[in-house]
Design a protein around this motif. Structure first.
Motif, short mmCIF file in Angstrom:
data_model
loop_
_atom_site.label_atom_id
_atom_site.label_comp_id
_atom_site.label_asym_id
_atom_site.label_seq_id
_atom_site.Cartn_x
_atom_site.Cartn_y
_atom_site.Cartn_z
N ALA A 105 -3.27 5.94 -8.38
CA ALA A 105 -4.01 4.99 -7.55
C ALA A 105 -3.46 3.58 -7.74
O ALA A 105 -3.27 2.84 -6.77
CB ALA A 105 -5.49 5.03 -7.90
N GLU A 106 -3.17 3.22 -8.97
CA GLU A 106 -2.64 1.89 -9.25
C GLU A 106 -1.25 1.70 -8.63
O GLU A 106 -0.94 0.64 -8.07
CB GLU A 106 -2.60 1.64 -10.76
CG GLU A 106 -3.99 1.53 -11.36
CD GLU A 106 -4.01 1.60 -12.88
OE1 GLU A 106 -2.95 1.81 -13.51
OE2 GLU A 106 -5.12 1.47 -13.44
N ALA A 109 -1.70 1.28 -4.84
CA ALA A 109 -2.19 -0.06 -4.52
C ALA A 109 -1.05 -1.07 -4.59
O ALA A 109 -0.89 -1.90 -3.69
CB ALA A 109 -3.32 -0.46 -5.48
N ARG A 113 0.37 -3.15 -1.29
CA ARG A 113 0.42 -4.62 -1.31
C ARG A 113 1.85 -5.11 -1.14
O ARG A 113 2.12 -6.01 -0.36
CB ARG A 113 -0.15 -5.16 -2.63
CG ARG A 113 -1.65 -5.20 -2.69
CD ARG A 113 -2.14 -6.00 -3.90
NE ARG A 113 -1.55 -5.53 -5.15
CZ ARG A 113 -2.14 -4.73 -6.02
NH1 ARG A 113 -3.35 -4.30 -5.79
NH2 ARG A 113 -1.53 -4.36 -7.13
N LEU A 136 -9.89 2.26 -6.96
CA LEU A 136 -9.43 1.09 -6.24
C LEU A 136 -10.56 0.22 -5.68
O LEU A 136 -10.30 -0.77 -5.00
CB LEU A 136 -8.47 1.50 -5.12
CG LEU A 136 -7.19 2.17 -5.60
CD1 LEU A 136 -6.30 2.55 -4.43
CD2 LEU A 136 -6.45 1.30 -6.61
N VAL A 139 -10.36 -3.65 -6.21
CA VAL A 139 -9.02 -4.06 -6.59
C VAL A 139 -8.50 -5.06 -5.57
O VAL A 139 -8.58 -4.82 -4.36
CB VAL A 139 -8.06 -2.84 -6.70
CG1 VAL A 139 -6.62 -3.27 -6.86
CG2 VAL A 139 -8.48 -1.95 -7.86
N VAL A 142 -6.28 -4.59 -1.72
CA VAL A 142 -6.26 -3.27 -1.08
C VAL A 142 -7.68 -2.77 -0.84
O VAL A 142 -8.63 -3.18 -1.51
CB VAL A 142 -5.51 -2.20 -1.90
CG1 VAL A 142 -4.04 -2.51 -2.02
CG2 VAL A 142 -6.14 -1.96 -3.22
N SER A 143 -7.78 -1.87 0.11
CA SER A 143 -9.00 -1.11 0.33
C SER A 143 -8.58 0.32 0.65
O SER A 143 -7.40 0.59 0.89
CB SER A 143 -9.83 -1.72 1.47
OG SER A 143 -9.11 -1.66 2.69
N THR A 144 -9.54 1.23 0.63
CA THR A 144 -9.23 2.63 0.93
C THR A 144 -10.23 3.17 1.95
O THR A 144 -11.34 2.66 2.09
CB THR A 144 -9.30 3.51 -0.33
OG1 THR A 144 -10.63 3.50 -0.84
CG2 THR A 144 -8.33 3.06 -1.39
N VAL A 157 -4.53 3.99 1.94
CA VAL A 157 -4.58 2.80 1.08
C VAL A 157 -4.11 1.65 1.96
O VAL A 157 -2.96 1.63 2.41
CB VAL A 157 -3.69 2.96 -0.17
CG1 VAL A 157 -3.79 1.72 -1.05
CG2 VAL A 157 -4.09 4.22 -0.96
N PRO A 159 -3.46 -2.34 2.78
CA PRO A 159 -3.28 -3.67 2.19
C PRO A 159 -4.21 -4.68 2.88
O PRO A 159 -4.54 -4.52 4.05
CB PRO A 159 -1.82 -4.00 2.47
CG PRO A 159 -1.47 -3.18 3.66
CD PRO A 159 -2.34 -1.94 3.61
N ALA A 162 -9.63 -7.04 -0.64
CA ALA A 162 -10.71 -6.17 -1.10
C ALA A 162 -11.91 -7.06 -1.35
O ALA A 162 -11.78 -8.27 -1.53
CB ALA A 162 -10.30 -5.45 -2.39
#
Length: 167
Positions: A105-106, A109, A113, A136, A139, A142-144, A157, A159, A162
Motif C-alpha cells: 500500500a505504501e 501511494a 503521487r 492509506l 495518507v 492519495v485516496s482510494t 489508488v 493521487p 487526502a
C-alpha cells in the motif's frame, strides 16, 4: 459502479449475520463440503470463518471462496438496505493486517503521487483490498476507492489530496 446501497452499514445487523451463516452453511453442504462455519460481526463488516472438518474433500481454494463471498454478499445485501460487507476466511479469523500488504500500500501511494496517475490494482482478495484502503486512510496525497463487482472488483489508488487528519 457505486456500492453505497441504502446508506452506511448498520452498526449491528443480526439478521444479516444469521442470513450469511445460513447461506454459507447451506451452499457448502450442497457442495459436499465438511466445513465449520462461524461468524464475527464488527461495526464495518461480517467476518465468516470456514474451518474444514476432518475428512473434508472439497478444496476451499481462492476461486471457490471468492465466488461464495460474492454470492453471500448478493444474498445478504439486498437493495434498499445499508450494505454490510461479508468477508470469508479459511482457517479462522485474522485480525492482524498483513505487513506485506501494508508495505505494498505504501509503495502504491508513493507511485501514484510520483506519477500523478491513478493506479488500478487487481485482482486481489477482498481482505487485501480492505487492508490497502485502511492503510492509506489519511495518507497525504492519495485516496482510494473500489470499482466493479466480485472477481472483477478493482482497487484504485488516486493521487490528490487526502483528508486532513482529524477532518
Amino acid at each position: 459502479m457505486n456500492e453505497d446501497r441504502g446508506g452506511p452499514p448498520p452498526r449491528e445487523a443480526p439478521d444479516k449475520v444469521k442470513a450469511a451463516l445460513e447461506f454459507c452453511r447451506e451452499l457448502l453442504s450442497r457442495l459436499g463440503a465438511e466445513v465449520e462455519v462461524e461468524a464475527q460481526e464488527s461495526a464495518e463488516a461480517i467476518a465468516i470463518s470456514l474451518q474444514p472438518r476432518p475428512g473434508n474433500e472439497v478444496e476451499l481454494g481462492a476461486a471457490l471462496v471468492e465466488a461464495i463471498q460474492v454470492l453471500v454478499n448478493r444474498a445478504v445485501n439486498t437493495a434498499g438496505e445499508g450494505r454490510k460487507w461479508v468477508n470469508l476466511d479459511v482457517g479462522g479469523f485474522r485480525d492482524d493486517a498483513d505487513p506485506v500488504v501494508k508495505a505494498m500500500a505504501e509503495r502504491l501511494a508513493a507511485s501514484a503521487r510520483g506519477m500523478g496517475q491513478v493506479l488500478a490494482v487487481g485482482p486481489i482478495s477482498a481482505r487485501e483490498r480492505r487492508q490497502i484502503h485502511l492503510a492509506l486512510v489519511g495518507v497525504e496525497g492519495v485516496s482510494t476507492r473500489s470499482e466493479g463487482e466480485g472477481l472483477f472488483r478493482t482497487l484504485l489508488v488516486v493521487p490528490g489530496k487526502a483528508p486532513a487528519p482529524g477532518a
